[in-house]
Design a protein around this motif. Structure first.
Motif, PDB file in Angstrom:
ATOM      1  N   SER A 440       0.756  -1.109  -0.008  1.00  0.00           N
ATOM      2  CA  SER A 440       0.062  -0.062   0.050  1.00  0.00           C
ATOM      3  C   SER A 440       0.790   1.456   0.189  1.00  0.00           C
ATOM      4  O   SER A 440       1.900   1.261   0.653  1.00  0.00           O
ATOM      5  CB  SER A 440      -0.795  -0.053   1.016  1.00  0.00           C
ATOM      6  N   ARG A 441       0.322   2.260  -0.735  1.00  0.00           N
ATOM      7  CA  ARG A 441       1.156   3.651  -0.756  1.00  0.00           C
ATOM      8  C   ARG A 441       0.601   4.600   0.258  1.00  0.00           C
ATOM      9  O   ARG A 441       1.088   5.869  -0.066  1.00  0.00           O
ATOM     10  CB  ARG A 441       1.071   4.186  -2.184  1.00  0.00           C
ATOM     11  N   VAL A 442      -0.322   4.338   1.196  1.00  0.00           N
ATOM     12  CA  VAL A 442      -1.023   5.050   1.749  1.00  0.00           C
ATOM     13  C   VAL A 442      -0.227   5.695   2.706  1.00  0.00           C
ATOM     14  O   VAL A 442      -0.130   6.967   2.929  1.00  0.00           O
ATOM     15  CB  VAL A 442      -2.294   4.621   2.734  1.00  0.00           C
ATOM     16  N   SER A 443       0.889   4.859   3.340  1.00  0.00           N
ATOM     17  CA  SER A 443       1.905   5.819   4.411  1.00  0.00           C
ATOM     18  C   SER A 443       3.376   5.353   3.727  1.00  0.00           C
ATOM     19  O   SER A 443       4.339   5.356   4.431  1.00  0.00           O
ATOM     20  CB  SER A 443       1.875   4.825   5.549  1.00  0.00           C
ATOM     21  N   GLY A 444       3.231   5.203   2.322  1.00  0.00           N
ATOM     22  CA  GLY A 444       4.851   4.949   1.766  1.00  0.00           C
ATOM     23  C   GLY A 444       4.936   3.403   1.886  1.00  0.00           C
ATOM     24  O   GLY A 444       4.204   2.739   2.457  1.00  0.00           O
ATOM     25  N   ARG A 445       5.944   3.135   0.823  1.00  0.00           N
ATOM     26  CA  ARG A 445       6.300   1.715   0.849  1.00  0.00           C
ATOM     27  C   ARG A 445       7.727   1.255   1.173  1.00  0.00           C
ATOM     28  O   ARG A 445       8.439   2.112   0.662  1.00  0.00           O
ATOM     29  CB  ARG A 445       5.917   1.174  -0.488  1.00  0.00           C
ATOM     30  N   PHE A 446       7.946   0.448   1.726  1.00  0.00           N
ATOM     31  CA  PHE A 446       9.512  -0.056   2.191  1.00  0.00           C
ATOM     32  C   PHE A 446       9.994  -0.254   0.734  1.00  0.00           C
ATOM     33  O   PHE A 446      11.386   0.363   0.696  1.00  0.00           O
ATOM     34  CB  PHE A 446       9.428  -1.315   2.950  1.00  0.00           C
ATOM     35  N   SER A 447       9.713  -0.880  -0.229  1.00  0.00           N
ATOM     36  CA  SER A 447      10.282  -0.778  -1.429  1.00  0.00           C
ATOM     37  C   SER A 447      10.775   0.151  -2.169  1.00  0.00           C
ATOM     38  O   SER A 447      11.861   0.180  -2.819  1.00  0.00           O
ATOM     39  CB  SER A 447       9.520  -1.902  -2.480  1.00  0.00           C
ATOM     40  N   ASP A 448      10.048   1.379  -1.901  1.00  0.00           N
ATOM     41  CA  ASP A 448      10.307   2.502  -2.508  1.00  0.00           C
ATOM     42  C   ASP A 448      11.211   3.302  -1.367  1.00  0.00           C
ATOM     43  O   ASP A 448      12.337   3.832  -2.040  1.00  0.00           O
ATOM     44  CB  ASP A 448       9.304   3.545  -2.644  1.00  0.00           C
ATOM     45  N   SER A 449      11.231   3.249  -0.161  1.00  0.00           N
ATOM     46  CA  SER A 449      12.111   3.941   0.637  1.00  0.00           C
ATOM     47  C   SER A 449      13.577   3.537   0.611  1.00  0.00           C
ATOM     48  O   SER A 449      14.451   4.292   1.058  1.00  0.00           O
ATOM     49  CB  SER A 449      11.723   4.023   2.270  1.00  0.00           C
ATOM     50  N   VAL A 450      13.693   2.079   0.311  1.00  0.00           N
ATOM     51  CA  VAL A 450      15.133   1.421   0.320  1.00  0.00           C
ATOM     52  C   VAL A 450      15.909   1.688  -0.960  1.00  0.00           C
ATOM     53  O   VAL A 450      17.314   1.672  -0.762  1.00  0.00           O
ATOM     54  CB  VAL A 450      15.058  -0.164   0.540  1.00  0.00           C
ATOM     55  N   LEU A 451      15.191   2.146  -1.964  1.00  0.00           N
ATOM     56  CA  LEU A 451      15.913   2.528  -3.177  1.00  0.00           C
ATOM     57  C   LEU A 451      16.983   3.332  -3.078  1.00  0.00           C
ATOM     58  O   LEU A 451      18.309   2.813  -3.635  1.00  0.00           O
ATOM     59  CB  LEU A 451      14.929   2.844  -4.288  1.00  0.00           C
ATOM     60  N   PRO A 452      16.821   4.701  -2.569  1.00  0.00           N
ATOM     61  CA  PRO A 452      18.067   5.443  -2.365  1.00  0.00           C
ATOM     62  C   PRO A 452      19.442   4.804  -1.918  1.00  0.00           C
ATOM     63  O   PRO A 452      20.558   5.277  -2.089  1.00  0.00           O
ATOM     64  CB  PRO A 452      17.469   6.714  -1.749  1.00  0.00           C
ATOM     65  N   PHE A 453      19.333   4.068  -1.036  1.00  0.00           N
ATOM     66  CA  PHE A 453      20.522   3.378  -0.331  1.00  0.00           C
ATOM     67  C   PHE A 453      21.140   2.377  -1.205  1.00  0.00           C
ATOM     68  O   PHE A 453      22.426   2.073  -0.517  1.00  0.00           O
ATOM     69  CB  PHE A 453      19.991   2.729   1.029  1.00  0.00           C
ATOM     70  N   PRO A 489       9.126  -5.914  -6.200  1.00  0.00           N
ATOM     71  CA  PRO A 489       8.877  -4.965  -7.204  1.00  0.00           C
ATOM     72  C   PRO A 489      10.372  -4.732  -7.956  1.00  0.00           C
ATOM     73  O   PRO A 489      11.399  -4.916  -7.702  1.00  0.00           O
ATOM     74  CB  PRO A 489       8.857  -3.585  -6.545  1.00  0.00           C
ATOM     75  N   ALA A 490       9.951  -4.564  -9.499  1.00  0.00           N
ATOM     76  CA  ALA A 490      11.046  -4.770 -10.351  1.00  0.00           C
ATOM     77  C   ALA A 490      12.053  -3.624  -9.989  1.00  0.00           C
ATOM     78  O   ALA A 490      13.354  -3.742 -10.241  1.00  0.00           O
ATOM     79  CB  ALA A 490      10.396  -4.497 -11.769  1.00  0.00           C
ATOM     80  N   PRO A 491      12.001  -2.288  -9.813  1.00  0.00           N
ATOM     81  CA  PRO A 491      13.051  -1.366  -9.270  1.00  0.00           C
ATOM     82  C   PRO A 491      13.879  -2.006  -8.518  1.00  0.00           C
ATOM     83  O   PRO A 491      15.071  -1.728  -8.312  1.00  0.00           O
ATOM     84  CB  PRO A 491      12.400  -0.256  -9.139  1.00  0.00           C
ATOM     85  N   LEU A 492      13.329  -2.306  -7.232  1.00  0.00           N
ATOM     86  CA  LEU A 492      14.217  -3.130  -5.996  1.00  0.00           C
ATOM     87  C   LEU A 492      14.786  -4.473  -6.766  1.00  0.00           C
ATOM     88  O   LEU A 492      16.168  -4.306  -6.068  1.00  0.00           O
ATOM     89  CB  LEU A 492      13.130  -3.300  -4.861  1.00  0.00           C
TER      90      LEU A 492
END
Length: 572
Positions: A440-453, A489-492
């Motif tokens: 869910s994107r309601v409070s953001g996603r782990f898979s998105d937050s880890v990408l910059p690192f 997810p593909a980006p991760l």
């Protein structure tokens, strides 16, 4: 503290339960201690049938005589001598064990410090290590430094891969270091620098801190081939490190170099002394400034809390742990994970630089294949501090990347917290069950937050919302586990190197059982000495019950075998 431990609950009235004419071990200067939900006794044992005389921690207590004349544990019946007097609690927290060693004037003094730090964990030594430990304990003053180093190396070899605390392992690394072998000193330099930075980051002018900096400077000389003095110098690594550190300080202060060289050569064994060559400038200890300064308003209550929380690392150069001897690390890992040799070689193959840094790696395999065990063991074998673990299966927001400090629940990002806790800039972060994170994107996603690192360009200037300033997190190491990479997810998925972990087969039973039996013993608070390899009958039972596959199932089988051993021991 032992004052709150009530032994009355274990009291048993009646006669002595053993043979009145029997020969039983006696525990002197004993005191109770709490170990999880169990109560054990620590003390000085004499006449034990399986252990040398000296300090031990017993198996869990079963019952004790009303007059405290005897006790029975799950493994042994003891006669009890005098109970130890309660020790006063010190007002000041003592220095970490390794820093106390680095302040020692010579090997004998350091050995006594390491001995005292090891005694509370002596039950984790096997019989051979206990023998060497006892020899150092009783004869350190009489034995040669080289003999002491040899015995310390033997102890280190037997505790480095077990349940012994890192602090104790690091102490024996220092005792085993050889002045003629630079690589044996590298681990002490890295661990000592990290401990120093954690302890004295805000007190560099402290007198003890100055002595430690001097001695660490000398240890860097011992560990660096480019600064190595002639090999015929004093074999005592603590004396020589102190002398080299003093020499470096005098040279930096511009003192007369001839006098300095004359002092340094007083440790030489042969005469006349050869000409001393001016050492090359010291190679800088590798490090990285992770936080250069705080952003936002630092005058608010929360701003002051953040500044206080990160005061030790703001503007400070955080050490980078250097790459150890990879052949030794590979031998240890392949012995414990014989079915994972390809994955181990791939990760160790990344370590071509001076400091530890591997590509973000995803370990994929079926449940029970050993992914998490391998992920946790790799940083330990390489000499990194305890890894920062993050359970992605329980994550349904983007808290991994940190939360703003304007909220009452503000927290730093997980990688930045890993740096703060470990005291190094190349800590390890383990992402468990990465494919099971919330979507869910309601409070953001782990898979998105880890990408910059996971990419150097973005992690080098990551804008942590709690610090409100860019942080350099480019040197952290990441290991993730998953059962199926297609669920990511593909980006991760694209940012990870994928390594498959196969299921172990019956041909791996012997190697895996040796490791698992030691883990089972440690979990039960029993010395690894009791975790002997499977005998013929036990191996036949294990082979019949475990044809290969899940290591969790194999552990269940071995726990049953181990329990049967306990039952047999109680009847003898």
């Amino acid at each position: 503290m032992t004052d709150d431990i009530d032994l009355d609950a274990f009291q048993r009235s009646g006669p002595f339960p053993g043979d009145p004419n029997g020969d039983y071990p006696t525990l002197h200067d004993w005191q109770p201690l709490r170990s999880g939900s169990a109560i054990r006794l620590s003390g000085n044992v004499r006449n034990h049938p399986n252990l040398p005389d000296g300090e031990i921690i017993t198996s869990p207590l079963r019952d004790i005589a009303c007059d405290r004349s005897w006790c029975r544990t799950f493994n042994t019946l003891y006669l009890l001598g005098q109970q130890a007097a309660a020790k006063a609690v010190p007002d000041v927290e003592p220095l970490p064990l390794l820093l106390r060693l680095l302040l020692a004037e010579d090997w004998v003094s350091a050995a006594k410090i390491a001995r005292d730090g090891t005694i509370p964990h002596r039950s984790l030594l096997d019989l051979q290590a206990n023998s060497d430990f006892t020899e150092i304990w009783t004869n350190a003053d009489a034995m040669s430094v080289l003999e002491g180093q040899r015995r310390a190396a033997a102890i280190l070899d037997r505790i480095a891969d077990g349940a012994m605390p890192y602090a104790v392992v690091n102490a024996w690394h220092a005792l085993a270091a050889n002045t003629s072998s630079p690589f044996t000193c590298v681990s002490t330099v890295a661990a000592g620098a990290a401990a120093y930075d954690r302890w004295y980051a805000t007190r560099p002018k402290d007198e003890t801190a100055q002595h430690l900096r001097r001695n660490l400077n000398g240890w860097r000389g011992l560990a660096d081939d480019n600064r190595r003095p002639p090999s015929n110098l004093e074999p005592d690594q603590f004396k020589l490190a102190r002398t080299l550190g003093e020499k470096t300080i005098r040279e930096e202060n511009g003192q007369n170099e001839d006098a300095v060289d004359g002092q340094a050569t007083t440790l030489r064994k042969s005469a006349p002394a050869p000409e001393v060559r001016k050492p090359e400038p010291p190679r800088a200890q590798p490090g990285l400034v992770v936080i250069r300064g705080l952003g936002g308003n630092t005058l608010t209550v929360i701003g002051r809390e953040v500044r206080n929380e990160f005061r030790k690392i703001i503007g400070a150069t955080m050490p980078l742990v250097e790459t150890p001897v990879l052949a030794t690390a590979r031998q240890t890992l392949v012995r414990e994970f014989p079915h994972c040799d390809a994955a181990i070689d791939a990760i160790l193959g990344d370590l071509k630089g001076r400091t530890i840094k591997w590509r973000p790696t995803l370990l994929v395999g079926s449940p029970g294949a050993g992914k998490s065990r391998l992920a946790n063991r790799i940083p330990q074998v390489l000499g990194l501090p305890e890894p920062q673990r993050f359970d992605a299966a329980g994550s349904s927001d983007n808290a991994f990347g940190g939360t703003p400090r304007r909220w009452s629940s503000g927290e730093p990002s997980i990688p930045l917290e890993a740096v703060r806790r470990s005291g190094i800039a190349n800590a390890c972060v383990i992402l468990e069950e990465a494919e099971k994170c919330g979507t869910s994107r309601v409070s953001g996603r782990f898979s998105d937050s880890v990408l910059p690192f996971l990419e150097t360009t973005t992690s080098r200037v990551y804008p942590d919302p709690y610090i409100e300033a860019p942080c350099d997190l480019s040197q952290l190491n990441y290991l993730a586990t998953a059962n199926n990479e297609l669920d990511l997810p593909a980006p991760l998925r694209d940012r990870f190197r994928l390594l498959r972990i196969p299921e172990p087969g019956p041909e791996h039973l012997s190697a895996l059982s040796d490791t698992l039996l030691k883990e089972i013993a440690a979990d039960r608070g029993i010395s690894p000495a009791w975790a002997t390899p499977l005998d013929g009958d036990e191996m036949e039972i294990a082979t019949r019950l475990w044809p290969g596959g899940s290591i969790r199932r194999l552990r269940s089988v071995l726990e049953i075998i181990f329990s049967r051993r306990d039952e047999r021991a109680l009847t003898h």
